[in-house]
Design a protein around this motif. Sequence first.
Motif, PDB file in Angstrom:
ATOM      1  N   ARG A  65     -11.858 -51.840  34.271  1.00  0.00           N
ATOM      2  CA  ARG A  65     -12.097 -50.996  33.223  1.00  0.00           C
ATOM      3  C   ARG A  65     -12.376 -50.561  31.587  1.00  0.00           C
ATOM      4  O   ARG A  65     -11.687 -50.930  31.321  1.00  0.00           O
ATOM      5  CB  ARG A  65     -12.217 -49.127  33.950  1.00  0.00           C
ATOM      6  N   SER A  72     -22.980 -52.947  30.124  1.00  0.00           N
ATOM      7  CA  SER A  72     -23.721 -52.696  31.051  1.00  0.00           C
ATOM      8  C   SER A  72     -24.845 -53.684  31.613  1.00  0.00           C
ATOM      9  O   SER A  72     -24.973 -53.868  32.882  1.00  0.00           O
ATOM     10  CB  SER A  72     -24.825 -51.866  31.012  1.00  0.00           C
ATOM     11  N   SER A  84     -20.293 -50.980  33.436  1.00  0.00           N
ATOM     12  CA  SER A  84     -20.971 -49.988  32.675  1.00  0.00           C
ATOM     13  C   SER A  84     -19.306 -49.412  32.309  1.00  0.00           C
ATOM     14  O   SER A  84     -18.507 -48.818  33.193  1.00  0.00           O
ATOM     15  CB  SER A  84     -21.486 -49.065  34.272  1.00  0.00           C
ATOM     16  N   PHE A 136     -16.938 -46.932  29.813  1.00  0.00           N
ATOM     17  CA  PHE A 136     -17.175 -44.794  29.885  1.00  0.00           C
ATOM     18  C   PHE A 136     -16.669 -44.885  28.570  1.00  0.00           C
ATOM     19  O   PHE A 136     -16.305 -45.463  27.234  1.00  0.00           O
ATOM     20  CB  PHE A 136     -15.389 -44.869  30.963  1.00  0.00           C
ATOM     21  N   PHE A 175     -24.512 -42.817  29.457  1.00  0.00           N
ATOM     22  CA  PHE A 175     -23.185 -43.795  30.246  1.00  0.00           C
ATOM     23  C   PHE A 175     -22.145 -42.405  30.876  1.00  0.00           C
ATOM     24  O   PHE A 175     -22.253 -42.021  29.790  1.00  0.00           O
ATOM     25  CB  PHE A 175     -22.737 -44.742  29.247  1.00  0.00           C
ATOM     26  N   GLU A 176     -21.373 -43.216  31.595  1.00  0.00           N
ATOM     27  CA  GLU A 176     -20.268 -42.288  31.195  1.00  0.00           C
ATOM     28  C   GLU A 176     -19.918 -41.447  30.209  1.00  0.00           C
ATOM     29  O   GLU A 176     -19.230 -42.773  30.180  1.00  0.00           O
ATOM     30  CB  GLU A 176     -19.566 -42.658  32.894  1.00  0.00           C
ATOM     31  N   HIS A 177     -19.196 -40.368  30.527  1.00  0.00           N
ATOM     32  CA  HIS A 177     -19.182 -39.840  28.824  1.00  0.00           C
ATOM     33  C   HIS A 177     -18.073 -38.619  28.735  1.00  0.00           C
ATOM     34  O   HIS A 177     -18.594 -37.753  29.906  1.00  0.00           O
ATOM     35  CB  HIS A 177     -19.713 -40.447  27.430  1.00  0.00           C
ATOM     36  N   GLN A 178     -17.779 -38.553  27.640  1.00  0.00           N
ATOM     37  CA  GLN A 178     -16.823 -37.435  27.892  1.00  0.00           C
ATOM     38  C   GLN A 178     -16.621 -37.403  25.758  1.00  0.00           C
ATOM     39  O   GLN A 178     -16.849 -38.217  25.277  1.00  0.00           O
ATOM     40  CB  GLN A 178     -14.936 -37.298  28.189  1.00  0.00           C
ATOM     41  N   HIS A 223      -9.504 -42.025  33.705  1.00  0.00           N
ATOM     42  CA  HIS A 223     -10.507 -42.713  34.317  1.00  0.00           C
ATOM     43  C   HIS A 223     -10.146 -44.423  34.190  1.00  0.00           C
ATOM     44  O   HIS A 223     -10.877 -45.258  34.600  1.00  0.00           O
ATOM     45  CB  HIS A 223     -11.668 -42.651  33.119  1.00  0.00           C
TER      46      HIS A 223
END
Length: 300
Positions: free
Chosen positions: A21, A40, A45, A47, A64-67, A84
Amino acid sequence: MTTPTIRTEFAQRTSLKPGDRIAIVAGSGRLPVNVAESLSAAAHSPFIVMIAGEVDQQADLAAFEHQSLPLEDIAGLVPLLKRHSITHVILAGGIGRRPNWRAFRPRLSLVTLLPRALAALGKGDDGLLRALVRMLEGYGFKVIGAHQVVPDLLAAEGNMTNAKPLKTDWRDLDAALQAARAIGALDIGQGAVSIGGRVVALEGIEGTDEMLGRVASLRGHGRIAGKKRGVLVKSSKPGQELRADLPTIGPLTVDVAHAAGLAGIGIEAGSSLILDYRSMVERADALGLFIVGLHAGKPQ
């Protein structure tokens, strides 16, 4: 146009397993986007941890998955990554400011991070990056460079464009390369501009684009008034942490170099990154600029 081959040990791809990951700690510029898209495409994919106030490619990264994470809450990066299930971390993109230490959010992990970070500040930006890498590795994350995931980003040795350096340009390339290495050894910057065999600008904390803006305003200065051509050279710092902050150029660099009246760009091969290669070369060809990957020794 010929596509030179990369002849460097840095072009070694990291082997990622299906269960790995990957997080991209993203700053400004296109590099985080290029890396995210490549991951990707390879079925990893990512984070994205967007450093608040620094990311300027939010629309692309938001796919994309994000913060978002404030720079002053950098101590919160570790628990965020652990939540995560991150195994690998890539530091990509620029950070235009130093954190405001007085505004740091209180966290238990800050107790161990802050003393090391403050000590690293005395060693310059590269020292701070090394401290961050060591901290992440100390928590069990594997820190890898963008070029280890996307080796095609690495600048190759040789000419990349239709235009080629003239004999006088090689003198400028040599002068600017030596100057870039000198300021790199002092952890000041990664780039220099030479016109007519004279180094006229050195990159500081303001970055490459601002330096080239100064060069444009210097065109009427007595020492270089009437002189044409000139080059920008970017090279890595001696002993640089190669997993973060490698010298980078792209289409925008070409536009700004052209606006400064320069004839071309030299980039150290094997330890520098090129973003949006095809677009950059097409833009340079349209404007008549050359781009050349320089050997780690001398330009010629």
